[in-house]
Design an enzyme around this catalytic site. Structure first.
Site, mmCIF file in Angstrom:
data_model
loop_
_atom_site.group_PDB
_atom_site.id
_atom_site.type_symbol
_atom_site.label_atom_id
_atom_site.label_comp_id
_atom_site.label_asym_id
_atom_site.label_seq_id
_atom_site.Cartn_x
_atom_site.Cartn_y
_atom_site.Cartn_z
ATOM 1 N N ASN A 77 4.897 -3.869 -2.965
ATOM 2 C CA ASN A 77 3.691 -4.690 -3.043
ATOM 3 C C ASN A 77 4.053 -6.054 -2.443
ATOM 4 O OD1 ASN A 77 2.790 -2.563 -4.686
ATOM 5 N ND2 ASN A 77 3.367 -3.643 -6.562
ATOM 6 N N HIS A 135 10.995 -7.640 -3.037
ATOM 7 C CA HIS A 135 11.504 -6.479 -3.766
ATOM 8 C C HIS A 135 10.580 -5.294 -3.560
ATOM 9 C CE1 HIS A 135 8.456 -8.081 -6.531
ATOM 10 N NE2 HIS A 135 8.416 -6.888 -7.095
ATOM 11 N N GLN A 138 9.917 -1.055 -5.292
ATOM 12 C CA GLN A 138 10.073 -0.347 -6.562
ATOM 13 C C GLN A 138 10.087 1.165 -6.346
ATOM 14 O OE1 GLN A 138 7.609 -2.090 -9.868
ATOM 15 N NE2 GLN A 138 6.732 -3.308 -8.223
ATOM 16 N N PHE A 146 -19.576 1.082 -3.621
ATOM 17 C CA PHE A 146 -19.788 2.336 -2.899
ATOM 18 C C PHE A 146 -18.536 3.220 -2.962
ATOM 19 C CE2 PHE A 146 -19.474 4.809 1.085
ATOM 20 C CZ PHE A 146 -20.538 5.673 0.852
#
Ligand SMILES: [Zn+2]
Ligand SMILES: [Zn+2]
Length: 341
Positions: A152, A165, A167, A307
């Site tokens: 992320n 980092h 994961q 939507f």
């Protein structure tokens, strides 16, 4: 005219809304780029603060008396615990498995301000080799069904810590989404006698319009029915169902192409927030002929709205062919030189 395109792997329909289409560059992040320090005294992932994290599972280089390049630690706030046993209980309509799982954090660099998109390729390769080492170790645990590797980057991608980092979460069950993709791939194999991903790669390489970049062992491309702008997939050219099948030479080549892809997104779209994830076969399906692992980079340029939630269909406002053309033209070398001058 807009069109509805179907994703061959998921059978999901996507609205490619060319009527609302925006030029790729209009999606570039206009956020003020923050100056980030290379060391932050309060950051648990910065060197010198190793005591603030759980004991490391892996360190590169392994010698304790030299500075580390990367560390793997159990997530302090792990979603699942490696100490539980995956005991399954079924009671009438309810079923539950104890929260067993492994949740690793890979600290990619000691430098708080470093970005994968700008790192030397050899550093990116080192991180990918760590993924592979941990992936292989976790695959050996018979309690584990699925291993998900992901990163992320940025607030919109859900990151809570700025220090670079990624994961890895290993779960004792396989998600419905992964199962459905697997079943779809198997159905295709039964119909055509070949891996549908291998077929798709052959077609894309002939057609060229959605190709972003090609290396010796990998291809980076925009999906024909891409659910979001600039969602870029990297596929191995050789058929492999599991990330665990990748060779050391292929990892080094993947590092080159992944870094190039991230650098193109960084320079072309102004360091967008993004997720990437490696989609690999569940551990009980290593070596199957019908599934093909890949790495998916998803820039978080648009938001999921009513939507999408209501219909399960995405609206993509950038034509995948235009996104590919735009990324092909981003000259990483010249831009990199310009941005550091
Ligand atoms: Zn840090
Ligand atoms: Zn294949």
């Amino acid at each position: 005219m807009s069109e509805l395109r179907q994703n061959f792997a998921t059978k999901e329909w996507v609205v490619i809304a060319t009527e609302r289409a925006r030029r790729p560059e209009e999606l570039a992040s206009r956020r003020e780029r923050k100056q980030v320090a290379s060391f932050v005294a309060t950051c648990p992932f910065c060197p010198g603060n190793e005591k603030l994290t759980p004991p490391e599972v892996l360190r590169v280089p392994s010698a304790i008396d030299v500075p580390w390049h990367a560390r793997v630690i159990p997530n302090k706030y792990a979603a699942l615990s490696r100490d539980a046993q995956p005991t399954r209980t079924v009671h009438r309509s309810r079923r539950v498995v104890n929260g067993f799982g492994v949740h690793d954090v890979i600290i990619e660099t000691p430098d708080h301000s470093q970005l994968l998109a700008l790192m030397p390729e050899s550093y990116v390769a080192e991180i990918l080799h760590i993924y592979k080492t941990r992936y292989d170790e976790l695959t050996l645990d018979p309690r584990i069904a699925l291993i998900t590797i992901f990163k992320n980057h940025g607030i919109d991608a859900g990151t809570s810590l700025e220090h670079p980092h990624s994961q890895m979460i290993a779960t004792p069950v396989t998600s419905l989404q992964v199962r459905q993709r697997f079943q779809q791939a198997l159905r295709c194999f039964d119909d055509f006698g070949a891996c549908m991903f291998c077929q798709m790669l052959e077609e894309e390489l002939q057609e060229q319009t959605r190709i972003v970049a090609v290396s010796e062992h990998f291809v980076a491309l925009e999906l024909y029915a891409s659910p979001a702008p600039f969602c870029t997939h990297i596929y191995p050219r050789r058929h492999m169902a599991s990330f665990g099948d990748v060779s050391a030479a292929e990892i080094n080549d993947l590092a080159r192409l992944l870094r190039l892809t991230l650098a193109k997104l960084y320079h072309g779209l102004g360091d967008p927030d993004f997720n990437f994830t490696i989609r690999s076969s569940p551990t009980d399906s290593v070596g199957v002929k019908y599934f093909h692992w890949y790495l998916s980079v998803i820039p978080r340029l648009t938001r999921v709205a009513g939507f999408e939630l209501g219909s399960g269909m995405f609206i993509n406002t950038v034509l995948p062919e235009a996104a590919a053309e735009f990324l092909r033209k981003v000259d990483v070398k010249n831009t990199a030189a310009a941005s550091t001058s």
